[in-house]
Design a protein around this motif. Structure first.
Motif, PDB file in Angstrom:
ATOM      1  N   LEU A 190      20.851  26.217  72.908  1.00  0.00           N
ATOM      2  CA  LEU A 190      20.999  25.736  74.280  1.00  0.00           C
ATOM      3  C   LEU A 190      20.890  26.920  75.224  1.00  0.00           C
ATOM      4  O   LEU A 190      21.690  27.860  75.153  1.00  0.00           O
ATOM      5  N   GLU A 191      19.884  26.886  76.095  1.00  0.00           N
ATOM      6  CA  GLU A 191      19.715  27.937  77.099  1.00  0.00           C
ATOM      7  C   GLU A 191      20.773  27.776  78.185  1.00  0.00           C
ATOM      8  O   GLU A 191      21.153  26.655  78.539  1.00  0.00           O
ATOM      9  N   ARG A 192      21.227  28.915  78.730  1.00  0.00           N
ATOM     10  CA  ARG A 192      22.212  28.901  79.811  1.00  0.00           C
ATOM     11  C   ARG A 192      21.780  29.854  80.916  1.00  0.00           C
ATOM     12  O   ARG A 192      21.342  30.970  80.638  1.00  0.00           O
ATOM     13  N   ALA A 193      21.902  29.406  82.154  1.00  0.00           N
ATOM     14  CA  ALA A 193      21.529  30.246  83.289  1.00  0.00           C
ATOM     15  C   ALA A 193      22.472  31.439  83.394  1.00  0.00           C
ATOM     16  O   ALA A 193      23.691  31.283  83.456  1.00  0.00           O
ATOM     17  N   GLY A 194      21.888  32.640  83.404  1.00  0.00           N
ATOM     18  CA  GLY A 194      22.685  33.848  83.577  1.00  0.00           C
ATOM     19  C   GLY A 194      23.469  34.295  82.364  1.00  0.00           C
ATOM     20  O   GLY A 194      24.232  35.260  82.446  1.00  0.00           O
ATOM     21  N   LYS A 195      23.306  33.621  81.241  1.00  0.00           N
ATOM     22  CA  LYS A 195      24.030  33.987  80.024  1.00  0.00           C
ATOM     23  C   LYS A 195      23.099  33.924  78.823  1.00  0.00           C
ATOM     24  O   LYS A 195      22.037  33.288  78.866  1.00  0.00           O
ATOM     25  N   GLU A 196      23.530  34.569  77.771  1.00  0.00           N
ATOM     26  CA  GLU A 196      22.790  34.455  76.518  1.00  0.00           C
ATOM     27  C   GLU A 196      22.818  33.002  76.052  1.00  0.00           C
ATOM     28  O   GLU A 196      23.798  32.279  76.283  1.00  0.00           O
ATOM     29  N   PRO A 197      21.761  32.541  75.399  1.00  0.00           N
ATOM     30  CA  PRO A 197      21.780  31.156  74.915  1.00  0.00           C
ATOM     31  C   PRO A 197      22.837  30.951  73.838  1.00  0.00           C
ATOM     32  O   PRO A 197      23.229  31.894  73.142  1.00  0.00           O
ATOM     33  N   ILE A 198      23.294  29.716  73.738  1.00  0.00           N
ATOM     34  CA  ILE A 198      24.118  29.327  72.589  1.00  0.00           C
ATOM     35  C   ILE A 198      23.153  29.065  71.441  1.00  0.00           C
ATOM     36  O   ILE A 198      22.266  28.216  71.560  1.00  0.00           O
ATOM     37  N   GLU A 199      23.313  29.785  70.371  1.00  0.00           N
ATOM     38  CA  GLU A 199      22.356  29.667  69.260  1.00  0.00           C
ATOM     39  C   GLU A 199      23.070  29.874  67.939  1.00  0.00           C
ATOM     40  O   GLU A 199      23.832  30.832  67.789  1.00  0.00           O
ATOM     41  N   ALA A 200      22.829  28.973  66.986  1.00  0.00           N
ATOM     42  CA  ALA A 200      23.488  29.084  65.689  1.00  0.00           C
ATOM     43  C   ALA A 200      22.646  28.411  64.614  1.00  0.00           C
ATOM     44  O   ALA A 200      21.909  27.465  64.883  1.00  0.00           O
ATOM     45  N   THR A 201      22.782  28.921  63.409  1.00  0.00           N
ATOM     46  CA  THR A 201      22.149  28.329  62.228  1.00  0.00           C
ATOM     47  C   THR A 201      23.207  28.207  61.137  1.00  0.00           C
ATOM     48  O   THR A 201      23.925  29.172  60.861  1.00  0.00           O
ATOM     49  N   ALA A 202      23.295  27.035  60.546  1.00  0.00           N
ATOM     50  CA  ALA A 202      24.278  26.778  59.486  1.00  0.00           C
ATOM     51  C   ALA A 202      23.594  26.850  58.121  1.00  0.00           C
ATOM     52  O   ALA A 202      22.573  26.192  57.902  1.00  0.00           O
ATOM     53  N   PRO A 203      24.110  27.626  57.189  1.00  0.00           N
ATOM     54  CA  PRO A 203      23.492  27.715  55.867  1.00  0.00           C
ATOM     55  C   PRO A 203      23.535  26.373  55.145  1.00  0.00           C
ATOM     56  O   PRO A 203      24.395  25.529  55.429  1.00  0.00           O
ATOM     57  N   LEU A 204      22.594  26.179  54.241  1.00  0.00           N
ATOM     58  CA  LEU A 204      22.586  24.935  53.481  1.00  0.00           C
ATOM     59  C   LEU A 204      23.905  24.779  52.727  1.00  0.00           C
ATOM     60  O   LEU A 204      24.400  25.726  52.133  1.00  0.00           O
ATOM     61  N   PRO A 205      24.474  23.578  52.751  1.00  0.00           N
ATOM     62  CA  PRO A 205      25.790  23.361  52.159  1.00  0.00           C
ATOM     63  C   PRO A 205      25.738  23.181  50.640  1.00  0.00           C
ATOM     64  O   PRO A 205      24.658  23.051  50.052  1.00  0.00           O
ATOM     65  N   PRO A 206      26.897  23.158  50.000  1.00  0.00           N
ATOM     66  CA  PRO A 206      26.949  22.990  48.540  1.00  0.00           C
ATOM     67  C   PRO A 206      26.246  21.720  48.045  1.00  0.00           C
ATOM     68  O   PRO A 206      25.720  21.718  46.927  1.00  0.00           O
ATOM     69  N   THR A 207      26.244  20.662  48.843  1.00  0.00           N
ATOM     70  CA  THR A 207      25.584  19.428  48.397  1.00  0.00           C
ATOM     71  C   THR A 207      24.103  19.654  48.129  1.00  0.00           C
ATOM     72  O   THR A 207      23.553  19.132  47.149  1.00  0.00           O
ATOM     73  N   PHE A 208      23.434  20.432  48.976  1.00  0.00           N
ATOM     74  CA  PHE A 208      22.015  20.743  48.765  1.00  0.00           C
ATOM     75  C   PHE A 208      21.847  21.668  47.563  1.00  0.00           C
ATOM     76  O   PHE A 208      20.939  21.491  46.757  1.00  0.00           O
ATOM     77  N   ILE A 209      22.720  22.650  47.456  1.00  0.00           N
ATOM     78  CA  ILE A 209      22.638  23.612  46.359  1.00  0.00           C
ATOM     79  C   ILE A 209      22.848  22.911  45.020  1.00  0.00           C
ATOM     80  O   ILE A 209      22.090  23.115  44.065  1.00  0.00           O
ATOM     81  N   ASN A 210      23.859  22.054  44.956  1.00  0.00           N
ATOM     82  CA  ASN A 210      24.166  21.346  43.708  1.00  0.00           C
ATOM     83  C   ASN A 210      23.057  20.370  43.315  1.00  0.00           C
ATOM     84  O   ASN A 210      22.897  20.058  42.130  1.00  0.00           O
ATOM     85  N   ALA A 211      22.314  19.886  44.321  1.00  0.00           N
ATOM     86  CA  ALA A 211      21.222  18.954  44.045  1.00  0.00           C
ATOM     87  C   ALA A 211      19.918  19.680  43.700  1.00  0.00           C
ATOM     88  O   ALA A 211      18.898  19.052  43.432  1.00  0.00           O
ATOM     89  N   GLY A 212      19.952  21.021  43.725  1.00  0.00           N
ATOM     90  CA  GLY A 212      18.781  21.805  43.353  1.00  0.00           C
ATOM     91  C   GLY A 212      17.885  22.186  44.512  1.00  0.00           C
ATOM     92  O   GLY A 212      16.752  22.639  44.285  1.00  0.00           O
ATOM     93  N   PHE A 213      18.355  22.028  45.744  1.00  0.00           N
ATOM     94  CA  PHE A 213      17.525  22.326  46.909  1.00  0.00           C
ATOM     95  C   PHE A 213      18.050  23.495  47.729  1.00  0.00           C
ATOM     96  O   PHE A 213      17.744  23.652  48.904  1.00  0.00           O
ATOM     97  N   GLY A 214      18.871  24.339  47.118  1.00  0.00           N
ATOM     98  CA  GLY A 214      19.468  25.441  47.848  1.00  0.00           C
ATOM     99  C   GLY A 214      18.528  26.595  48.127  1.00  0.00           C
ATOM    100  O   GLY A 214      18.821  27.434  48.982  1.00  0.00           O
ATOM    101  N   ASP A 215      17.390  26.644  47.431  1.00  0.00           N
ATOM    102  CA  ASP A 215      16.487  27.789  47.569  1.00  0.00           C
ATOM    103  C   ASP A 215      15.163  27.425  48.232  1.00  0.00           C
ATOM    104  O   ASP A 215      14.208  28.205  48.183  1.00  0.00           O
ATOM    105  N   VAL A 216      15.093  26.268  48.886  1.00  0.00           N
ATOM    106  CA  VAL A 216      13.835  25.866  49.504  1.00  0.00           C
ATOM    107  C   VAL A 216      13.560  26.697  50.749  1.00  0.00           C
ATOM    108  O   VAL A 216      14.496  27.093  51.472  1.00  0.00           O
ATOM    109  N   ALA A 217      12.295  26.975  51.021  1.00  0.00           N
ATOM    110  CA  ALA A 217      11.890  27.712  52.217  1.00  0.00           C
ATOM    111  C   ALA A 217      11.693  26.717  53.345  1.00  0.00           C
ATOM    112  O   ALA A 217      10.884  25.805  53.247  1.00  0.00           O
ATOM    113  N   LEU A 218      12.448  26.895  54.420  1.00  0.00           N
ATOM    114  CA  LEU A 218      12.386  25.960  55.540  1.00  0.00           C
ATOM    115  C   LEU A 218      11.519  26.495  56.675  1.00  0.00           C
ATOM    116  O   LEU A 218      11.189  25.775  57.588  1.00  0.00           O
TER     117      LEU A 218
END
Length: 218
Positions: A190-218
């Motif tokens: 989210l861009e903000r006037a006069g401030k750094e943007p709000i920016e975040a990325t959440a790592p893939l959770p255990p559910t994806f890892i346990n299902a075998g999709f933890g190492d996919v290239a996104l």
């Protein structure tokens, strides 16, 4: 221990990595919710932060909290105005032929005594648009990266089932419901006037890892 859930923090915003299984707000079927734990995210402020938007209970990932009422109103307007760039990743029960596309399916709400409420395609419903691309294929399932233009309730879940023709793996309402639902709010900006943007990325959770999709290239 609560710091481990924080992906971004400054004087007016916090982005947390919400775990799957935790509802944002309480309800008749979700007596436990994030509201029970907001006190732990004050980090020196007297006021508890407030969720700006919602994620389904079984969806993990980036959730924006506002640390004061003015920021809460401003961030809500940004969501309503389509100013927030959101990216989700999902595993679907099949493999679309195309590599990418755009899903434009208006959505409405229906309810029955037997099944309760659910979201359905409805020509007279609210406009709902999602962009998608196929990131990987494994064991006859595809990893899909979604970038929604709109933020309707259950939008990606219905767009996957109806637009792609393959429901999200583990979806208990629009799919088979076997195992955990593999839908994750990967990033938020989210861009903000006069401030750094709000920016975040959440790592893939255990559910994806346990299902075998933890190492996919996104």
């Amino acid at each position: 221990m609560w710091e481990k859930y924080v992906l971004f923090i400054d004087g007016e915003a916090i982005v947390i990595d919400k775990p799957a299984g935790l509802a944002v707000h309480p309800g008749s079927k979700t007596p436990e919710s994030l509201e029970d734990y907001l006190q732990h995210f004050r980090f020196g402020f007297q006021r508890e932060p407030l969720p700006v938007h919602r994620l389904d209970r079984d969806t993990s990932g980036c959730l924006l909290l506002a640390r004061n009422p003015k920021a809460h109103k401003r961030f809500q307007r940004a969501f309503e105005g389509g100013e927030v760039v959101k990216t989700y990743v999902a595993v679907v029960d099949g493999v679309p032929e195309a590599g990418e596309g755009r899903i434009d399916i208006p959505l409405g709400k229906t309810s029955t005594a037997r099944d309760g409420w659910r979201i359905v395609p409805d020509p007279k419903g609210k406009p709902s648009v999602s962009h998608w691309r196929k990131a990987a294929v494994k064991d006859k399932r595809a990893v899909i990266v979604f970038t929604p233009e709109t933020g309707r309730t259950h939008q990606l879940r219905v767009h996957a089932a109806e637009g792609l023709g393959f429901p999200i793996s583990g979806d208990p309402v629009y799919g088979q419901g076997r195992g955990p639902m593999l839908l994750h709010a990967l990033s938020l900006r989210l861009e903000r006037a006069g401030k750094e943007p709000i920016e975040a990325t959440a790592p893939l959770p255990p559910t994806f890892i346990n299902a075998g999709f933890g190492d996919v290239a996104l």
